[in-house]
Design a protein around this motif. Sequence first.
Motif, PDB file in Angstrom:
ATOM      1  N   ILE A  93     -86.533  63.551  -2.156  1.00 13.71           N
ATOM      2  CA  ILE A  93     -86.307  62.999  -3.529  1.00 13.71           C
ATOM      3  C   ILE A  93     -86.410  61.470  -3.503  1.00 13.71           C
ATOM      4  CG2 ILE A  93     -84.943  63.069  -5.661  1.00 13.71           C
ATOM      5  CD1 ILE A  93     -83.319  65.371  -4.479  1.00 13.71           C
ATOM      6  N   ASN A  94     -87.080  60.991  -4.073  1.00 13.75           N
ATOM      7  CA  ASN A  94     -87.504  59.506  -4.130  1.00 13.75           C
ATOM      8  C   ASN A  94     -87.091  58.786  -5.356  1.00 13.75           C
ATOM      9  OD1 ASN A  94     -88.659  60.032  -1.422  1.00 13.75           O
ATOM     10  ND2 ASN A  94     -90.610  59.919  -2.233  1.00 13.75           N
ATOM     11  N   PHE A  95     -86.497  57.697  -5.365  1.00 16.65           N
ATOM     12  CA  PHE A  95     -85.951  56.958  -6.432  1.00 16.65           C
ATOM     13  C   PHE A  95     -86.697  55.648  -6.586  1.00 16.65           C
ATOM     14  CE2 PHE A  95     -82.580  60.054  -5.063  1.00 16.65           C
ATOM     15  CZ  PHE A  95     -82.161  60.553  -6.316  1.00 16.65           C
ATOM     16  N   THR A  96     -87.329  55.529  -7.773  1.00 16.34           N
ATOM     17  CA  THR A  96     -87.614  54.067  -8.043  1.00 16.34           C
ATOM     18  C   THR A  96     -86.937  53.622  -9.126  1.00 16.34           C
ATOM     19  OG1 THR A  96     -89.864  54.943  -7.353  1.00 16.34           O
ATOM     20  CG2 THR A  96     -89.806  52.962  -8.475  1.00 16.34           C
ATOM     21  N   PHE A  97     -86.549  52.220  -8.961  1.00 19.02           N
ATOM     22  CA  PHE A  97     -85.626  51.792  -9.746  1.00 19.02           C
ATOM     23  C   PHE A  97     -86.354  50.960 -10.887  1.00 19.02           C
ATOM     24  CE2 PHE A  97     -82.905  51.960  -6.235  1.00 19.02           C
ATOM     25  CZ  PHE A  97     -81.489  52.237  -6.690  1.00 19.02           C
ATOM     26  N   SER A  98     -85.820  50.762 -12.045  1.00 19.14           N
ATOM     27  CA  SER A  98     -86.651  50.251 -13.271  1.00 19.14           C
ATOM     28  C   SER A  98     -86.504  48.825 -13.191  1.00 19.14           C
ATOM     29  CB  SER A  98     -85.904  50.685 -14.500  1.00 19.14           C
ATOM     30  OG  SER A  98     -84.547  49.972 -14.756  1.00 19.14           O
ATOM     31  N   LYS A  99     -87.565  48.241 -13.626  1.00 24.70           N
ATOM     32  CA  LYS A  99     -87.614  46.794 -13.708  1.00 24.70           C
ATOM     33  C   LYS A  99     -86.420  46.147 -14.445  1.00 24.70           C
ATOM     34  CE  LYS A  99     -91.926  44.227 -14.285  1.00 24.70           C
ATOM     35  NZ  LYS A  99     -92.958  44.065 -15.122  1.00 24.70           N
ATOM     36  N   ARG A 100     -85.935  46.699 -15.405  1.00 25.52           N
ATOM     37  CA  ARG A 100     -84.948  46.055 -16.054  1.00 25.52           C
ATOM     38  C   ARG A 100     -83.604  45.919 -15.315  1.00 25.52           C
ATOM     39  NH1 ARG A 100     -83.388  46.052 -21.677  1.00 25.52           N
ATOM     40  NH2 ARG A 100     -81.360  45.028 -21.643  1.00 25.52           N
ATOM     41  N   TYR A 101     -83.328  47.082 -14.544  1.00 28.38           N
ATOM     42  CA  TYR A 101     -82.119  47.007 -13.735  1.00 28.38           C
ATOM     43  C   TYR A 101     -82.296  46.134 -12.619  1.00 28.38           C
ATOM     44  CZ  TYR A 101     -78.923  48.957 -10.001  1.00 28.38           C
ATOM     45  OH  TYR A 101     -78.042  48.934  -9.231  1.00 28.38           O
ATOM     46  N   LEU A 102     -83.581  45.986 -12.000  1.00 28.42           N
ATOM     47  CA  LEU A 102     -83.839  45.173 -10.868  1.00 28.42           C
ATOM     48  C   LEU A 102     -83.563  43.675 -11.296  1.00 28.42           C
ATOM     49  CD1 LEU A 102     -86.962  46.626  -9.257  1.00 28.42           C
ATOM     50  CD2 LEU A 102     -84.642  46.673  -8.222  1.00 28.42           C
ATOM     51  N   CYS A 103     -83.856  43.398 -12.358  1.00 31.13           N
ATOM     52  CA  CYS A 103     -83.701  41.887 -13.041  1.00 31.13           C
ATOM     53  C   CYS A 103     -82.301  41.471 -13.372  1.00 31.13           C
ATOM     54  CB  CYS A 103     -84.666  41.797 -14.455  1.00 31.13           C
ATOM     55  SG  CYS A 103     -86.258  41.782 -14.017  1.00 31.13           S
ATOM     56  N   ASP A 104     -81.529  42.441 -13.767  1.00 30.18           N
ATOM     57  CA  ASP A 104     -80.076  42.458 -13.904  1.00 30.18           C
ATOM     58  C   ASP A 104     -79.562  41.817 -12.436  1.00 30.18           C
ATOM     59  OD1 ASP A 104     -80.484  43.053 -16.738  1.00 30.18           O
ATOM     60  OD2 ASP A 104     -79.487  45.157 -16.562  1.00 30.18           O
ATOM     61  N   GLU A 105     -79.907  42.688 -11.637  1.00 33.79           N
ATOM     62  CA  GLU A 105     -79.269  42.494 -10.428  1.00 33.79           C
ATOM     63  C   GLU A 105     -79.801  41.097  -9.845  1.00 33.79           C
ATOM     64  OE1 GLU A 105     -77.324  44.734  -7.988  1.00 33.79           O
ATOM     65  OE2 GLU A 105     -76.952  45.594 -10.194  1.00 33.79           O
ATOM     66  N   LEU A 106     -81.036  40.751 -10.178  1.00 30.60           N
ATOM     67  CA  LEU A 106     -81.562  39.383  -9.695  1.00 30.60           C
ATOM     68  C   LEU A 106     -80.527  38.147 -10.341  1.00 30.60           C
ATOM     69  CD1 LEU A 106     -83.776  38.011  -8.005  1.00 30.60           C
ATOM     70  CD2 LEU A 106     -84.979  37.892 -10.029  1.00 30.60           C
ATOM     71  N   LYS A 107     -80.397  38.468 -11.565  1.00 35.74           N
ATOM     72  CA  LYS A 107     -79.605  37.662 -12.306  1.00 35.74           C
ATOM     73  C   LYS A 107     -78.077  37.405 -11.506  1.00 35.74           C
ATOM     74  CE  LYS A 107     -81.770  37.824 -16.909  1.00 35.74           C
ATOM     75  NZ  LYS A 107     -81.586  38.292 -18.259  1.00 35.74           N
ATOM     76  N   GLU A 108     -77.822  38.593 -11.024  1.00 34.35           N
ATOM     77  CA  GLU A 108     -76.392  38.725 -10.721  1.00 34.35           C
ATOM     78  C   GLU A 108     -76.251  37.790  -9.328  1.00 34.35           C
ATOM     79  OE1 GLU A 108     -74.754  42.603 -11.443  1.00 34.35           O
ATOM     80  OE2 GLU A 108     -73.151  42.011  -9.875  1.00 34.35           O
ATOM     81  N   LEU A 109     -77.238  38.058  -8.427  1.00 32.71           N
ATOM     82  CA  LEU A 109     -77.515  37.466  -7.223  1.00 32.71           C
ATOM     83  C   LEU A 109     -77.540  35.904  -7.573  1.00 32.71           C
ATOM     84  CD1 LEU A 109     -80.642  38.152  -4.577  1.00 32.71           C
ATOM     85  CD2 LEU A 109     -79.435  36.027  -4.994  1.00 32.71           C
ATOM     86  N   ILE A 110     -78.315  35.315  -8.427  1.00 28.05           N
ATOM     87  CA  ILE A 110     -78.314  33.929  -8.745  1.00 28.05           C
ATOM     88  C   ILE A 110     -77.009  33.448  -9.240  1.00 28.05           C
ATOM     89  CG2 ILE A 110     -79.547  32.024 -10.012  1.00 28.05           C
ATOM     90  CD1 ILE A 110     -81.963  34.079 -10.031  1.00 28.05           C
ATOM     91  N   GLU A 111     -76.512  34.315 -10.165  1.00 21.18           N
ATOM     92  CA  GLU A 111     -75.167  33.737 -10.621  1.00 21.18           C
ATOM     93  C   GLU A 111     -74.099  33.690  -9.509  1.00 21.18           C
ATOM     94  OE1 GLU A 111     -74.433  36.288 -13.994  1.00 21.18           O
ATOM     95  OE2 GLU A 111     -75.724  35.236 -15.039  1.00 21.18           O
ATOM     96  N   LYS A 112     -73.927  34.780  -8.784  1.00 17.68           N
ATOM     97  CA  LYS A 112     -72.913  34.843  -7.785  1.00 17.68           C
ATOM     98  C   LYS A 112     -73.149  34.356  -6.143  1.00 17.68           C
ATOM     99  CE  LYS A 112     -70.830  39.110  -9.423  1.00 17.68           C
ATOM    100  NZ  LYS A 112     -70.700  40.684  -8.997  1.00 17.68           N
ATOM    101  N   GLN A 113     -74.286  33.952  -6.269  1.00 17.75           N
ATOM    102  CA  GLN A 113     -74.865  33.420  -5.163  1.00 17.75           C
ATOM    103  C   GLN A 113     -74.432  34.244  -3.821  1.00 17.75           C
ATOM    104  OE1 GLN A 113     -75.735  29.562  -4.863  1.00 17.75           O
ATOM    105  NE2 GLN A 113     -76.205  29.180  -6.871  1.00 17.75           N
ATOM    106  N   ASP A 114     -73.951  33.413  -2.719  1.00 15.96           N
ATOM    107  CA  ASP A 114     -73.462  34.196  -1.641  1.00 15.96           C
ATOM    108  C   ASP A 114     -72.545  35.165  -1.769  1.00 15.96           C
ATOM    109  OD1 ASP A 114     -75.052  32.031  -0.452  1.00 15.96           O
ATOM    110  OD2 ASP A 114     -73.383  31.264   0.697  1.00 15.96           O
ATOM    111  N   ASN A 115     -71.894  35.087  -2.952  1.00 22.69           N
ATOM    112  CA  ASN A 115     -70.735  36.380  -2.977  1.00 22.69           C
ATOM    113  C   ASN A 115     -71.676  37.499  -3.278  1.00 22.69           C
ATOM    114  OD1 ASN A 115     -68.684  34.786  -2.743  1.00 22.69           O
ATOM    115  ND2 ASN A 115     -68.533  34.163  -4.910  1.00 22.69           N
ATOM    116  N   PHE A 116     -72.918  37.589  -3.782  1.00 22.45           N
ATOM    117  CA  PHE A 116     -73.465  38.884  -3.937  1.00 22.45           C
ATOM    118  C   PHE A 116     -73.879  39.247  -2.838  1.00 22.45           C
ATOM    119  CE2 PHE A 116     -77.392  41.164  -4.927  1.00 22.45           C
ATOM    120  CZ  PHE A 116     -76.981  41.818  -5.925  1.00 22.45           C
ATOM    121  N   LEU A 117     -74.183  38.289  -1.492  1.00 25.27           N
ATOM    122  CA  LEU A 117     -75.114  38.697  -0.754  1.00 25.27           C
ATOM    123  C   LEU A 117     -73.867  39.443   0.469  1.00 25.27           C
ATOM    124  CD1 LEU A 117     -77.076  35.883  -0.260  1.00 25.27           C
ATOM    125  CD2 LEU A 117     -77.660  37.871  -1.204  1.00 25.27           C
ATOM    126  N   ILE A 118     -72.760  38.959   0.459  1.00 23.85           N
ATOM    127  CA  ILE A 118     -71.941  39.695   1.219  1.00 23.85           C
ATOM    128  C   ILE A 118     -70.968  40.530   1.156  1.00 23.85           C
ATOM    129  CG2 ILE A 118     -71.490  37.227   2.232  1.00 23.85           C
ATOM    130  CD1 ILE A 118     -69.104  36.856   0.756  1.00 23.85           C
TER     131      ILE A 118
END
Length: 561
Positions: A93-118
């Motif tokens: 079963i293969n799951f492909t994420f939506s663009k929308r969802y990925l972009c939300d995560e990207l925003k979170e990465l940029i906002e939280k910076q290192d805290n998102f990564l660890i």
Amino acid sequence: MIDNQLVRCLNLTVMEKILREILKKAVNAQYAEVSIEIEIPKEEGFGDLSTPIAMGLAKPLKKPPRKIAEDIVNSIENKEIFEKIDIAGPGFINFTFSKRYLCDELKELIEKQDNFLIEDIGKGKRVQIEFVSANPTGPLHLGHGRGAALGAALSNLLTEAGYRVEREYYINDAGRQVRLLGMSVLAKYKQLIGIEYPFPEDCYKGEYIEDLAKEFKESQESRVKSQELKDEELLEEITDFAYKKMLDAIKKDLADFGVFFDSWQSEKVLYEKGEVVQAINDLKKRGYIYEKEGATWFKSTEFGDDKDRVIIKREGDYTYFAPDIAYHRKKIEKGFDEIIDIWGADHHGYVPRMQAVIQALGYPKEHLRVLLVQMVTLLRGGKPVQMSKRAGEFITLREVMDEIGTDTTKFLFLTRRADSHLEVDIEVAKAQSSENPVYYVQYAHARINSIFEKARQEAIGYRQEVIDFNGELFNEEEIRIIKKLLLYPMMFRNAAIAHEPHRITFYLQELAGMFHPYYHKHRVVSEDLEITKARLALCKAIQIVLRHGLKILGVKAPERM
RNA sequence: GCGCCUGUAGCUCAGUUGGAUAGAGCAACUGCCUUCUAAGCAGUGGGCCAGGGGUUCGAAUCCCUUCAGGCGCGCCA
């Protein structure tokens, strides 16, 4: 059991829950606790994440795997984070994420910076990592460099992962090796002042011995009035002088290599404070010490070692093992939750006896984790170079560092698993230093930096702290990079759990390997403000990740190159 | 003799802990610099995952075995 190691990024915890719920509904109660594996497919056509769960259930359910997969997919409720869910091959079963969802995560990465990564997997637990611990009888050679690079990177990794880490260097300043150093320098010194003096067998022969003798002559001779001393007293003076000088040199080498310690534990001090005696008494009280044939033994077979070990010789001297016991007892008493020793693989035979000590002191053997770093085989132009301080023939860490740079040297060591034998041809390393993969990664970072400079010049009005972009503008390549970025937390977690910093090195190379082609193909700063903003955000995220990874490796993230 | 580690492209090494068609960097060959850095990009070739058995829906990965290399098996450190 849920495979926790694989479950994290892209909000996998959500997915894990979803899948588990579904399984409970879809499968008989007796199979509800079946293992749910979630993996990253190698092929992009197979989605972002994949589970082979249906195949595993085929047999117990006595149903075809594809049918099971269909049932599972049909009962998935919140499908909106996915672009699609496919059933492929024998029943993946293969799951492909939506663009929308990925972009939300990207925003979170940029906002939280290192805290998102660890991820806080250490939860404040205290861990001590002991590494290098080379005898202060000569300069560090390349093999020590490997231990240093690994120990430092692991320390950084675990620190980021929420552990409180102490880095310690154990100084073997009490044993025979240090005495040998003293004797070597003494002999050279005697020769320097024109006294016929035999250079003993087994002694150290490198050039540095002569340097030490000269230095002693120049700076200490008058102070200690060496002419008046008996040989024995002089030996003591010289030994003390020589190993301290060597230790200083080692500290300097390590500092220049960018490797630092919180604690330097002297073996000598263990003796002086009576901790060796205390440790043996402790074990005696616990009933693991006995006398045989005039010697004192530790009953290590009690805990799975091949044979019992002598700790006090018949003549009354301690073996090397005795202070080691005291040393590890001290580590335990300092109250660490975990003790990590990084040893050269040639010491692997000591693991069972050391773990026996740990257990004799009332701790599970897992309390001590020994990481063995395999040997570095040195070649010069294809021919092996013997590494022996005694023979005076070896390649120093300093030499390599100066020649190819600290970053390149670290990267060289950190692109290997600890337990892989490493062959370094010093000629090849020098020749390749200008095309080393480390620059590939650093270059990506520097390039992004100049993109931002450009953006500033063009007065785009982009503020790094403001994340305001339209995710719909991302193209295929950009989505691929975003997915890669969002994998970092899982990679990080796995690296920390496995104590394998090299995973970060490889990840960074892969990420840089996506950025460079992208950079070449697409302009970030353009006249289209909206696209520019989106791309700058992506670059920002890449830079955050590169910087974090490089920080762990102890490699610089240059602003320009 | 016993134990530990290793064996993947010509070379140096990865391979997400059992997943789908085995990857990267060097090296070799072809191209690309008036553009945000050519320490870069695009492309080509390269494999019996040391050999042999087994386990299962599925193996480079787990088990057994053989071979090859490294390192250990002290009252040395």
